[in-house]
Design an enzyme around this catalytic site. Structure first.
Site, PDB file in Angstrom:
ATOM      1  N   ALA A   1       1.724  -0.597  10.647  1.00  0.00           N
ATOM      2  CA  ALA A   1       1.418  -1.667  10.181  1.00  0.00           C
ATOM      3  C   ALA A   1       0.805  -1.856   9.700  1.00  0.00           C
ATOM      4  O   ALA A   1       0.566  -0.874   8.494  1.00  0.00           O
ATOM      5  CB  ALA A   1       0.626  -2.244  11.264  1.00  0.00           C
ATOM      6  N   MET A   2       0.346  -2.967   8.560  1.00  0.00           N
ATOM      7  CA  MET A   2       0.486  -2.948   6.873  1.00  0.00           C
ATOM      8  C   MET A   2      -1.533  -3.967   7.534  1.00  0.00           C
ATOM      9  O   MET A   2      -0.291  -4.905   8.253  1.00  0.00           O
ATOM     10  CB  MET A   2       0.928  -2.841   6.421  1.00  0.00           C
ATOM     11  CG  MET A   2      -0.246  -3.314   5.160  1.00  0.00           C
ATOM     12  SD  MET A   2      -0.756  -1.235   4.698  1.00  0.00           S
ATOM     13  CE  MET A   2      -1.367  -2.852   3.382  1.00  0.00           C
ATOM     14  N   GLU A   3      -2.381  -4.258   6.727  1.00  0.00           N
ATOM     15  CA  GLU A   3      -3.643  -5.001   7.359  1.00  0.00           C
ATOM     16  C   GLU A   3      -3.302  -5.889   5.773  1.00  0.00           C
ATOM     17  O   GLU A   3      -4.824  -6.848   5.820  1.00  0.00           O
ATOM     18  CB  GLU A   3      -4.474  -3.917   7.067  1.00  0.00           C
ATOM     19  CG  GLU A   3      -5.392  -4.020   5.833  1.00  0.00           C
ATOM     20  CD  GLU A   3      -4.805  -2.004   5.805  1.00  0.00           C
ATOM     21  OE1 GLU A   3      -4.047  -1.767   5.996  1.00  0.00           O
ATOM     22  OE2 GLU A   3      -5.608  -1.449   4.498  1.00  0.00           O
ATOM     23  N   ASN A   4      -1.899  -6.489   5.539  1.00  0.00           N
ATOM     24  CA  ASN A   4      -2.256  -7.743   4.021  1.00  0.00           C
ATOM     25  C   ASN A   4      -3.020  -8.608   4.625  1.00  0.00           C
ATOM     26  O   ASN A   4      -2.871  -8.931   5.322  1.00  0.00           O
ATOM     27  CB  ASN A   4      -1.080  -8.038   4.355  1.00  0.00           C
ATOM     28  CG  ASN A   4      -0.013  -6.376   4.210  1.00  0.00           C
ATOM     29  OD1 ASN A   4      -0.253  -5.303   2.746  1.00  0.00           O
ATOM     30  ND2 ASN A   4       0.564  -6.835   4.877  1.00  0.00           N
TER      31      ASN A   4
ATOM     32  N   HIS B   1      -9.493  -3.983   9.859  1.00  0.00           N
ATOM     33  CA  HIS B   1      -9.884  -4.098   8.468  1.00  0.00           C
ATOM     34  C   HIS B   1      -9.467  -5.374   7.451  1.00  0.00           C
ATOM     35  O   HIS B   1      -9.857  -4.393   6.008  1.00  0.00           O
ATOM     36  CB  HIS B   1      -7.358  -3.629   8.325  1.00  0.00           C
ATOM     37  CG  HIS B   1      -8.225  -2.228   7.883  1.00  0.00           C
ATOM     38  ND1 HIS B   1      -8.075  -1.171   7.349  1.00  0.00           N
ATOM     39  CD2 HIS B   1      -6.750  -1.073   8.402  1.00  0.00           C
ATOM     40  CE1 HIS B   1      -8.144  -0.011   7.053  1.00  0.00           C
ATOM     41  NE2 HIS B   1      -7.414  -0.130   7.627  1.00  0.00           N
TER      42      HIS B   1
ATOM     43  N   GLU C   1     -10.239   4.069   5.924  1.00  0.00           N
ATOM     44  CA  GLU C   1      -9.265   4.228   7.303  1.00  0.00           C
ATOM     45  C   GLU C   1     -10.407   4.967   8.380  1.00  0.00           C
ATOM     46  O   GLU C   1      -9.989   4.747   9.620  1.00  0.00           O
ATOM     47  CB  GLU C   1      -7.692   5.661   6.282  1.00  0.00           C
ATOM     48  CG  GLU C   1      -7.501   4.697   6.091  1.00  0.00           C
ATOM     49  CD  GLU C   1      -6.301   3.365   6.418  1.00  0.00           C
ATOM     50  OE1 GLU C   1      -6.348   3.248   7.593  1.00  0.00           O
ATOM     51  OE2 GLU C   1      -5.779   2.010   5.882  1.00  0.00           O
TER      52      GLU C   1
ATOM     53  N   HIS D   1      -6.926  -2.624  14.962  1.00  0.00           N
ATOM     54  CA  HIS D   1      -7.016  -1.416  13.917  1.00  0.00           C
ATOM     55  C   HIS D   1      -6.825  -2.539  12.528  1.00  0.00           C
ATOM     56  O   HIS D   1      -7.514  -2.669  11.878  1.00  0.00           O
ATOM     57  CB  HIS D   1      -5.721  -0.397  13.552  1.00  0.00           C
ATOM     58  CG  HIS D   1      -6.252   0.632  12.245  1.00  0.00           C
ATOM     59  ND1 HIS D   1      -6.725   1.438  12.246  1.00  0.00           N
ATOM     60  CD2 HIS D   1      -5.867   0.124  11.327  1.00  0.00           C
ATOM     61  CE1 HIS D   1      -6.794   1.946  11.219  1.00  0.00           C
ATOM     62  NE2 HIS D   1      -6.248   1.294  10.735  1.00  0.00           N
ATOM     63  N   GLU D   2      -5.658  -3.165  12.481  1.00  0.00           N
ATOM     64  CA  GLU D   2      -5.339  -3.788  10.973  1.00  0.00           C
ATOM     65  C   GLU D   2      -6.016  -4.997  10.887  1.00  0.00           C
ATOM     66  O   GLU D   2      -6.930  -5.449  10.277  1.00  0.00           O
ATOM     67  CB  GLU D   2      -3.750  -4.433  11.513  1.00  0.00           C
ATOM     68  CG  GLU D   2      -2.812  -3.291  11.216  1.00  0.00           C
ATOM     69  CD  GLU D   2      -3.177  -2.544  11.033  1.00  0.00           C
ATOM     70  OE1 GLU D   2      -2.914  -2.576   9.478  1.00  0.00           O
ATOM     71  OE2 GLU D   2      -2.536  -0.998  11.314  1.00  0.00           O
TER      72      GLU D   2
ATOM     73  N   GLU E   1       1.091  -1.433   0.147  1.00  0.00           N
ATOM     74  CA  GLU E   1      -0.149   0.399   0.032  1.00  0.00           C
ATOM     75  C   GLU E   1       1.056   1.232  -0.039  1.00  0.00           C
ATOM     76  O   GLU E   1       2.168   1.203   1.147  1.00  0.00           O
ATOM     77  CB  GLU E   1      -0.957   0.060   1.430  1.00  0.00           C
ATOM     78  CG  GLU E   1      -1.912   0.918   1.841  1.00  0.00           C
ATOM     79  CD  GLU E   1      -2.890   1.057   2.224  1.00  0.00           C
ATOM     80  OE1 GLU E   1      -2.840   0.419   3.447  1.00  0.00           O
ATOM     81  OE2 GLU E   1      -3.572   1.657   2.089  1.00  0.00           O
TER      82      GLU E   1
END
Ligand code: PHE
Ligand code: ZN
Length: 850
Positions: free
Chosen positions: A255-258, A294, A313, A290-291, A122
């Site tokens: 962080a990232m929600e992959n 998502h 978001e 949060h992640e 992202e």
């Protein structure tokens, strides 16, 4: 030039891609400097598109071969991607490319961090992995094979099969490329399991580098709490056999929600009592939530294009704040969120970077992961919920999931489910998404013949590209208090829709005291003439905890502003109100701590600016110091007792009750330090068995320009712990006295453990520099030039982190002519740097245009 000439992209130009992607097969042959990526993609002409030109994004890729239906072709390749003629029928596309993860310092695409491979896609990082239509509305099913010598090889979805040195993954849920992820390395798993509401078994793993296994338990528990909460509150169940989280040291964001494979900045997931503060624990819990959230708001339902970023978001921030409120103290969470909103989002919304929650144009999307999109985006959802009510909110969100599962959506889709469930026309409400700027709401009142009337007038200042604003729908929660402090009218949600509008209350026996904008029901600046006596009354009696705090905050700010602008002495009413409050053991200690928390220097600067005073950072600092000293003296007799009363018995627990006591403990210690020269703080530092107390003691000492010995001891104790060392770097700069700040930061950049390539370490020093208001704005200009030096150095390596940190300069037009001139020199110098990245160019251009 590393980036082609900047082009502006517009929301109004959206068109669908000419092809549908039926499936994607990727094979990775991992090598640090020459990883091969083979892609097999099944394309079909898109019946809903008119433009059939075939363009695939691709940047910094070495094309080895390309085939259509097995036949080699020679496409046209530019710096942005590839184009060629393709059949007007379904076809298979195959390319082999080579990439260099070991030299990827931008941390976007496939890169290496401490010997492990990881990805960040992202918003537009997938195009640095292979040629692809890298846009969120192109969704497909991915199968991934990883060949590499590492014991752990991960990708999205479910594991299919694995052997020595290879693994295969399949993700059954169609997803956009920005949710793709791959991780490979020598990692250890902290594992657990979860059974979903319908009885499905899910394996949970938190992967970390050896040495970090002791910091996983809290994150794992937070994940399970998030999974249960989303089932119970939103009816959302998890949808894969595994859920993996990986901690990475080098990461640009939190962080990232992959899908099925969340990648976390290690600072946002690793926790232990010895190394993490209460604030770290709370933040980690919120980010894990949060992640995880998502998975539904972002992944199952994603964004049609990046202008719709707030769709995922804003909603997900809103959901994680509900989660934290449910698990911890709702009032404390709300107050802290508003402090944060005013500190970051209001600064953005009232300066050159102001943009709508849904922007209409951008050059570099990475520059729009902002407080406005995230935090104001969440506030907008909070307002929607207040306007339609809790039941209708739940119904509309259910409809959203039912109607749009598997789709790439827009804000229009989101608002339509609310219109369809409630029958309400949201045309005016939509202005919250399209108009930038913080509305000012002015209030006047009238008391005639037993009728009490409030008149509200709204206006929003011009923002870049938006000279004129239309009135918005503003939910204003109001309650009324009688003279004995009883509530004579419970909270009512007034809907302000006109530029100016009055609301009357009948049947009152005497003139009430109003409590306006309860719970901070809208992200606006409320302007109202009030008296200290009225504020003290609300601080003592308001039934709405937010407004109770707000009354104290208004007193606190006014007292300091009067010192700054009128040379007044510390206000006696304010000191008196604080004394009463701090001794009131019926009040939650965390709440008391928040009332005692001094308004931030940047908040005071913002208010001075709103009132047409150029803020003098040194004067703000001096006033705050004098106030703290006076408060300490006023409370002197009771401080030791109050400090002792906040001691939490038993072993450290990162729970809300303990944290709330330690918040007050910190406030008391900070005041005590001003009387005893830091003796108590030194004692607390020496005896602390957890990071919250140890760090608080260090901060108290540094704030009074003491603590050299403890600073060294802290270093010796923690030099091998990367995350604690970030705290060490940051604290010395953030809490330095104004005249020393720049020099301390400069010295720390020469420290052997300073590593500009690690965003956490860079931010520890440079972020702290920007946050030390009086130090950053010291009239020597040293801090301005130091930050500019380092932004110029970092830009070629990591444009994204550089660009984000440029926002330190966003408020420059608030200050006096001398400071503006000093900052302008630095902005011009950055802008004139050859080969400046597209990210940083856009930010500096917007800031300079102020
Ligand atoms: N989507 C991430 C989040 O909000 C943030 C992020 C954006 C991370 C871009 C990396 C890059 O959870
Ligand atoms: Zn997010």
């Amino acid at each position: 030039m590393r980036d082609a000439a900047p082009t502006t992209i517009y929301l109004k130009d959206y068109t669908p891609f000419g092809y549908v992607v039926d499936s994607v097969h990727l094979t990775f042959d991992l090598e640090p400097h020459s990883t091969r990526v083979t892609s097999q993609i099944a394309f079909t002409p898109n019946p809903e598109a008119t433009d059939r030109s075939f363009f695939l994004h691709g940047e910094q890729l070495k094309l080895i071969s390309a085939k259509i239906d097995g036949i080699a072709i020679s496409p046209t390749v530019t710096e942005q991607g590839l184009s060629c003629d393709v059949p007007n029928a379904p076809f298979t596309w195959e390319t082999v490319v080579e990439i260099d993860p070991a030299n990827n310092t931008a941390l976007e695409g496939l890169y290496m961090s401490n010997g492990m491979y990881c990805t960040q896609c992202e918003a537009e990082g997938f195009r640095k992995i292979t040629f692809y239509p890298d846009r969120p509305d192109v969704m497909s099913v991915f199968t991934v094979r990883i060949n590499g010598p590492h014991p752990v090889l991960l990708s999205n979805g479910n594991p299919v099969d694995a052997g020595p040195h290879w693994a295969e993954w399949h993700d059954p849920w169609p997803k956009p490329a920005y949710l793709f992820a791959l991780v490979a390395g020598e990692l250890l798993a902290h594992s657990s399991t979860f059974t979903t509401v319908s009885g499905k078994h899910v394996d949970l793993n938190l992967y970390v580098r050896p040495g970090d296994e002791g910091k996983c338990a809290f994150g794992m528990e937070a994940l399970k709490k998030s999974m249960i909460w989303d089932e119970q509150v939103y009816g959302r169940e998890y949808d894969l056999d595994v859920f993996n989280i990986v901690a990475v040291d080098d990461f640009n964001m939190g962080a990232m929600e992959n899908k099925g494979l969340n990648v976390f900045n290690s600072s946002c997931v690793l926790a232990s009592p010895e190394t993490s503060t209460d604030d770290n624990f709370e933040r980690i819990e919120a980010i894990i939530a949060h992640e995880y959230f998502h998975n539904w708001t972002g992944n199952r339902i994603t964004c049609r294009d990046w202008f719709q970023l707030c769709l995922k978001e804003g909603l997900t921030v809103f959901r994680d704040s509900q989660f934290t409120s449910d698990l911890r103290s709702a009032p404390v969470k709300r107050i802290r969120d508003v402090i944060d909103l005013r500190g970051r989002q209001f600064a953005e919304d009232n300066g050159p970077l102001s943009h709508p929650v849904r922007p209409e144009s951008f050059q570099e999307i990475n520059n729009f992961y902002t407080a406005t999109v995230y935090e104001k985006g969440a506030e907008v959802i909070g307002m929607l919920k207040r306007l339609v009510g809790d039941a209708a909110y739940a119904e509309a969100v259910d409809l959203y999931f039912a109607r749009h599962d598997g789709q790439a959506c827009t804000i229009e889709d989101w608002l339509k489910v609310f219109e369809d469930t409630t029958g309400r026309d949201l045309t005016q409400f939509k202005r919250w998404y399209s108009q930038a700027g913080t509305p000012r709401v002015n209030v006047t009142e009238d008391w005639t013949d037993g009728t009490y009337t409030l008149t509200f007038t709204q206006s929003t200042p011009a923002t870049p590209g938006q000279p004129h604003k239309d009135p918005r729908v503003i939910p204003i929660a109001v309650g009324l208090l009688g003279s004995n402090g009883d509530e004579v009218r419970k909270t009512e949600m007034l809907e302000l829709t006109e530029a100016s509008q009055s609301f009357s209350f009948d049947g009152l026996s005497s003139r009430p005291t109003p409590s306006i904008l309860r719970e901070f029901s809208a992200p606006v600046i409320l302007e109202r003439d009030s008296t200290n006596a009225e504020r003290a009354f609300l601080l003592a009696h308001d039934t709405d905890p937010f407004n109770r705090w707000e009354a104290g905050n208004a007193l606190a700010k006014d007292a300091r502003l009067n010192m700054i602008t009128k040379g007044a002495a510390p206000d006696a009413d304010y000191l008196d109100a604080l004394q009463k409050l701090v001794r009131d053991d019926d009040l939650d200690p965390g709440f008391r701590a928040l009332v005692l928390q001094p308004p931030s220097a940047s908040d005071l600067a913002q208010t001075l600016f709103e009132n047409e005073h150029a803020p003098d950072p040194q004067a703000i600092y001096d006033a705050s110091e004098t106030m703290a000293q006076t408060l300490a003296q006023t409370l002197a007799d009771s401080l030791p007792r109050l400090y002792a009363a906040t001691t939490v018995e038993g072993p450290y627990q990162p729970d809300a009750v303990g944290a709330s006591n330690r918040m007050l403990n910190f406030r008391m210690l900070a005041l005590l330090s001003r009387l005893d020269g830091g003796d108590q703080a030194a004692q607390q530092f020496a005896s602390a068995d957890n990071m919250t107390l140890q760090y608080a003691a260090l901060v108290c000492l540094l704030s009074i320009d003491k603590g050299a010995e403890q600073n060294q001891a802290f270093f010796d104790q923690w030099k091998d712990d990367r995350l604690v060392m970030d705290k060490w770097f940051a604290a010395q700069v953030a809490f330095a006295t104004p005249e020393k700040t720049a020099a301390i930061a400069a010295t720390l950049t020469q420290h052997p453990l300073f590593d500009m390539k690690n965003p956490n370490r860079f931010r520890a020093v440079m972020g702290a520099l920007a946050m030390n208001h009086a130090g950053f704005h010291h009239i020597s200009g040293d801090a301005y030039s130091l930050l500019a030096d380092w932004l110029i150095k970092l830009d070629p390596l990591n444009p994204q982190t550089t660009a984000r940190m440029c926002s330190a300069f966003q408020t420059w037009k608030r200050y006096d002519a001398d400071r503006q001139a000093l900052i302008k020199i630095q902005l011009d110098r950055i802008a004139a740097t050859p080969d400046l990245s597209r990210d940083t160019t856009e930010m500096i251009t917007r800031i300079r245009e102020a």
